[in-house]
Design a protein around this motif. Sequence first.
Motif, PDB file in Angstrom:
ATOM      1  N   LYS A  23       0.897  -1.268  -0.059  1.00 14.95           N
ATOM      2  CA  LYS A  23      -0.047  -0.046  -0.138  1.00 14.95           C
ATOM      3  C   LYS A  23       0.939   1.206   0.006  1.00 14.95           C
ATOM      4  CE  LYS A  23      -4.039  -2.254   2.518  1.00 14.95           C
ATOM      5  NZ  LYS A  23      -4.634  -2.263   3.716  1.00 14.95           N
ATOM      6  N   LEU A  24       1.969   1.189   0.740  1.00 19.97           N
ATOM      7  CA  LEU A  24       3.142   2.178   0.556  1.00 19.97           C
ATOM      8  C   LEU A  24       3.445   2.526  -0.640  1.00 19.97           C
ATOM      9  CD1 LEU A  24       3.490   4.289   2.781  1.00 19.97           C
ATOM     10  CD2 LEU A  24       5.601   3.102   3.435  1.00 19.97           C
ATOM     11  N   LEU A  25       3.842   1.496  -1.515  1.00 21.20           N
ATOM     12  CA  LEU A  25       4.395   1.488  -2.708  1.00 21.20           C
ATOM     13  C   LEU A  25       3.176   2.086  -3.520  1.00 21.20           C
ATOM     14  CD1 LEU A  25       6.071  -2.051  -3.167  1.00 21.20           C
ATOM     15  CD2 LEU A  25       7.273   0.158  -2.702  1.00 21.20           C
ATOM     16  N   ASP A  26       2.130   1.892  -3.649  1.00 19.49           N
ATOM     17  CA  ASP A  26       1.116   2.469  -4.292  1.00 19.49           C
ATOM     18  C   ASP A  26       1.101   3.886  -4.010  1.00 19.49           C
ATOM     19  OD1 ASP A  26       0.321   0.046  -5.388  1.00 19.49           O
ATOM     20  OD2 ASP A  26      -1.421  -0.383  -3.758  1.00 19.49           O
ATOM     21  N   TYR A  27       1.124   4.490  -2.685  1.00 27.03           N
ATOM     22  CA  TYR A  27       1.199   5.723  -2.310  1.00 27.03           C
ATOM     23  C   TYR A  27       2.067   6.620  -2.792  1.00 27.03           C
ATOM     24  CZ  TYR A  27       1.173   9.535   1.150  1.00 27.03           C
ATOM     25  OH  TYR A  27       0.821  10.873   1.724  1.00 27.03           O
ATOM     26  N   GLU A  36       1.513   7.008  -6.571  1.00 22.11           N
ATOM     27  CA  GLU A  36       0.217   8.042  -6.659  1.00 22.11           C
ATOM     28  C   GLU A  36       0.548   9.348  -6.544  1.00 22.11           C
ATOM     29  OE1 GLU A  36      -2.503   6.703  -3.992  1.00 22.11           O
ATOM     30  OE2 GLU A  36      -3.190   4.913  -5.039  1.00 22.11           O
ATOM     31  N   LEU A  37       1.505   9.707  -5.634  1.00 25.40           N
ATOM     32  CA  LEU A  37       2.031  11.070  -5.141  1.00 25.40           C
ATOM     33  C   LEU A  37       2.992  11.629  -6.556  1.00 25.40           C
ATOM     34  CD1 LEU A  37       3.736  10.703  -1.793  1.00 25.40           C
ATOM     35  CD2 LEU A  37       1.816  12.097  -2.357  1.00 25.40           C
ATOM     36  N   ALA A  38       3.596  10.759  -7.040  1.00 29.10           N
ATOM     37  CA  ALA A  38       4.464  11.067  -8.401  1.00 29.10           C
ATOM     38  C   ALA A  38       3.600  11.342  -9.390  1.00 29.10           C
ATOM     39  CB  ALA A  38       5.358   9.899  -8.515  1.00 29.10           C
ATOM     40  N   ARG A  39       2.420  10.560  -9.567  1.00 30.08           N
ATOM     41  CA  ARG A  39       1.465  10.815 -10.706  1.00 30.08           C
ATOM     42  C   ARG A  39       0.754  11.927 -10.593  1.00 30.08           C
ATOM     43  NH1 ARG A  39       1.198   6.189 -14.243  1.00 30.08           N
ATOM     44  NH2 ARG A  39      -0.843   6.977 -14.796  1.00 30.08           N
ATOM     45  N   ALA A  40       0.382  12.146  -9.388  1.00 29.42           N
ATOM     46  CA  ALA A  40      -0.409  13.407  -8.996  1.00 29.42           C
ATOM     47  C   ALA A  40       0.334  14.921  -9.284  1.00 29.42           C
ATOM     48  CB  ALA A  40      -0.902  13.632  -7.434  1.00 29.42           C
ATOM     49  N   THR A  41       1.685  14.596  -9.392  1.00 27.44           N
ATOM     50  CA  THR A  41       2.327  15.762  -9.720  1.00 27.44           C
ATOM     51  C   THR A  41       2.429  16.206 -11.375  1.00 27.44           C
ATOM     52  OG1 THR A  41       4.607  14.847 -10.194  1.00 27.44           O
ATOM     53  CG2 THR A  41       4.256  15.626  -8.039  1.00 27.44           C
ATOM     54  N   ARG A  42       2.093  15.043 -12.168  1.00 25.08           N
ATOM     55  CA  ARG A  42       2.092  15.096 -13.681  1.00 25.08           C
ATOM     56  C   ARG A  42       0.624  15.439 -13.910  1.00 25.08           C
ATOM     57  NH1 ARG A  42       4.175   8.996 -14.246  1.00 25.08           N
ATOM     58  NH2 ARG A  42       5.873   9.173 -13.228  1.00 25.08           N
ATOM     59  N   VAL A  92      -0.043  18.003  -3.306  1.00 29.12           N
ATOM     60  CA  VAL A  92      -0.088  16.678  -3.780  1.00 29.12           C
ATOM     61  C   VAL A  92      -0.177  16.052  -2.674  1.00 29.12           C
ATOM     62  CG1 VAL A  92       1.182  14.889  -4.847  1.00 29.12           C
ATOM     63  CG2 VAL A  92       0.863  17.049  -6.123  1.00 29.12           C
ATOM     64  N   LEU A  93       0.466  16.361  -1.288  1.00 29.80           N
ATOM     65  CA  LEU A  93       0.296  15.361  -0.310  1.00 29.80           C
ATOM     66  C   LEU A  93      -1.053  15.668   0.283  1.00 29.80           C
ATOM     67  CD1 LEU A  93       3.731  16.031   1.511  1.00 29.80           C
ATOM     68  CD2 LEU A  93       2.864  13.787   0.904  1.00 29.80           C
ATOM     69  N   ASP A  94      -1.686  16.922   0.334  1.00 30.60           N
ATOM     70  CA  ASP A  94      -2.970  16.890   0.628  1.00 30.60           C
ATOM     71  C   ASP A  94      -4.165  16.168   0.083  1.00 30.60           C
ATOM     72  OD1 ASP A  94      -2.008  18.639   2.756  1.00 30.60           O
ATOM     73  OD2 ASP A  94      -2.384  20.456   1.797  1.00 30.60           O
ATOM     74  N   SER A  95      -3.789  15.935  -1.445  1.00 31.54           N
ATOM     75  CA  SER A  95      -4.793  15.569  -1.894  1.00 31.54           C
ATOM     76  C   SER A  95      -4.939  14.002  -2.135  1.00 31.54           C
ATOM     77  CB  SER A  95      -4.751  16.129  -3.785  1.00 31.54           C
ATOM     78  OG  SER A  95      -3.400  15.651  -4.217  1.00 31.54           O
ATOM     79  N   VAL A  96      -3.547  13.117  -1.966  1.00 32.55           N
ATOM     80  CA  VAL A  96      -3.689  11.861  -2.123  1.00 32.55           C
ATOM     81  C   VAL A  96      -3.838  11.199  -0.704  1.00 32.55           C
ATOM     82  CG1 VAL A  96      -1.968  10.059  -2.723  1.00 32.55           C
ATOM     83  CG2 VAL A  96      -1.986  12.135  -4.028  1.00 32.55           C
ATOM     84  N   GLU A  97      -4.831  10.318  -0.902  1.00 29.02           N
ATOM     85  CA  GLU A  97      -5.105   9.582   0.516  1.00 29.02           C
ATOM     86  C   GLU A  97      -4.023   8.968   1.164  1.00 29.02           C
ATOM     87  OE1 GLU A  97      -8.546   6.481   2.354  1.00 29.02           O
ATOM     88  OE2 GLU A  97      -8.479   7.150   0.140  1.00 29.02           O
ATOM     89  N   VAL A  98      -3.884   9.116   2.470  1.00 27.87           N
ATOM     90  CA  VAL A  98      -2.556   8.334   3.026  1.00 27.87           C
ATOM     91  C   VAL A  98      -3.310   6.962   3.296  1.00 27.87           C
ATOM     92  CG1 VAL A  98      -1.104   8.285   5.019  1.00 27.87           C
ATOM     93  CG2 VAL A  98      -1.729  10.418   3.924  1.00 27.87           C
ATOM     94  N   PRO A  99      -2.457   5.888   3.105  1.00 21.90           N
ATOM     95  CA  PRO A  99      -2.849   4.502   3.294  1.00 21.90           C
ATOM     96  C   PRO A  99      -2.792   4.300   4.659  1.00 21.90           C
ATOM     97  CG  PRO A  99      -0.741   4.551   2.317  1.00 21.90           C
ATOM     98  CD  PRO A  99      -1.113   5.924   2.228  1.00 21.90           C
ATOM     99  N   ALA A 100      -3.758   3.282   5.210  1.00 16.67           N
ATOM    100  CA  ALA A 100      -3.528   2.388   6.446  1.00 16.67           C
ATOM    101  C   ALA A 100      -2.439   1.374   6.326  1.00 16.67           C
ATOM    102  CB  ALA A 100      -4.843   2.263   6.899  1.00 16.67           C
TER     103      ALA A 100
END
Length: 317
Positions: free
Chosen positions: A223-227, A230-236, A306-314
């Motif tokens: 899940k952390l790998l996905d996070y 997702e953070l990188a893709r959100a910058t694009r 971007v940090l604010d917009s991407v959901e943090v995984p549990a």
Amino acid sequence: MDHTAVGETCDRILDTVGDAVIADDRFLETVLTGILARGHVLLEDVPGTGKTLTAQSFATALDLSFNRIQFTPDLLPGDITGSNVFDESTGTFEFQPGPVFANVVLADEINRAPPKTQAALLEAMGEGQVTVDGDTHDLPEPFFVIATQNPVEQEGTFGLPEAQRDRFIVKTEMGYPDFSGERELLERRAGRTAQAPSVSSVIDGEQVTQLQAAVERVTVDGKLLDYIVELARATREDDRVSVGVSPRGIQRLFEVTRAAAVLERREYAVPDDVKRVVEPVFAHRIVLTADASVRGVDQSQVVADVLDSVEVPAVTA
């Protein structure tokens, strides 16, 4: 060496460097995470804040060889890599290594050299080797470049191209010390005869690879790998961004995240590790649109949004 021992060793290294360098703890931790993750560090700040002392202090604390290269407009690639010199006694050419042949290389004011000379560092930084007249020469292991650049005085400078900025695993700034920090600088100077403070080695140079090996053993939940992705893709996808974080940037965030976990004496990574290091890993890899630059947007703000917009995984340990 287990992760608890590695974390304790890292604390001693930071304490030793902190005894010489008046800087924020987070700044020193960022530099050390870059070294642990086998990367290169870009320091950007005004002159006189202690960038050179920082590089020297880390090299000494880690018991590694150190060379400083002062980048100037007339610096040639061979001045960095070395060159083949004719030996009259043997009638042959012999390779004379340049200053890049050290464990820790300080590329001081890297943006003052022309692009061709800046590019001479690319192979060294990416491959751990240099090629001179068709012959390849391996650099010492471990090998780190700590580069500095002055963001204020731009006359006679050459901005780093995107490809070279992307080679640095983290980019960070020292900033000015607070009042008590600058007062402490004076007190320290009054208590010694030498202008620069001395630093002692904390570990043997050969142990650096053991610290790096501990980073490789840190586990990262799926899940952390996905996070991270997702953070990188959100910058694009941000409309203020012309070029977002590259796949190399994603890998670098993964590596620095694991190094951050080691500093916390853990053998597993958590979301807080990612959030703590994402700005120095991502910001310098982002290219803003012309409109965003005119409006005064900076890359750090994009990363924060971007940090604010991407959901943090549990993630469970």
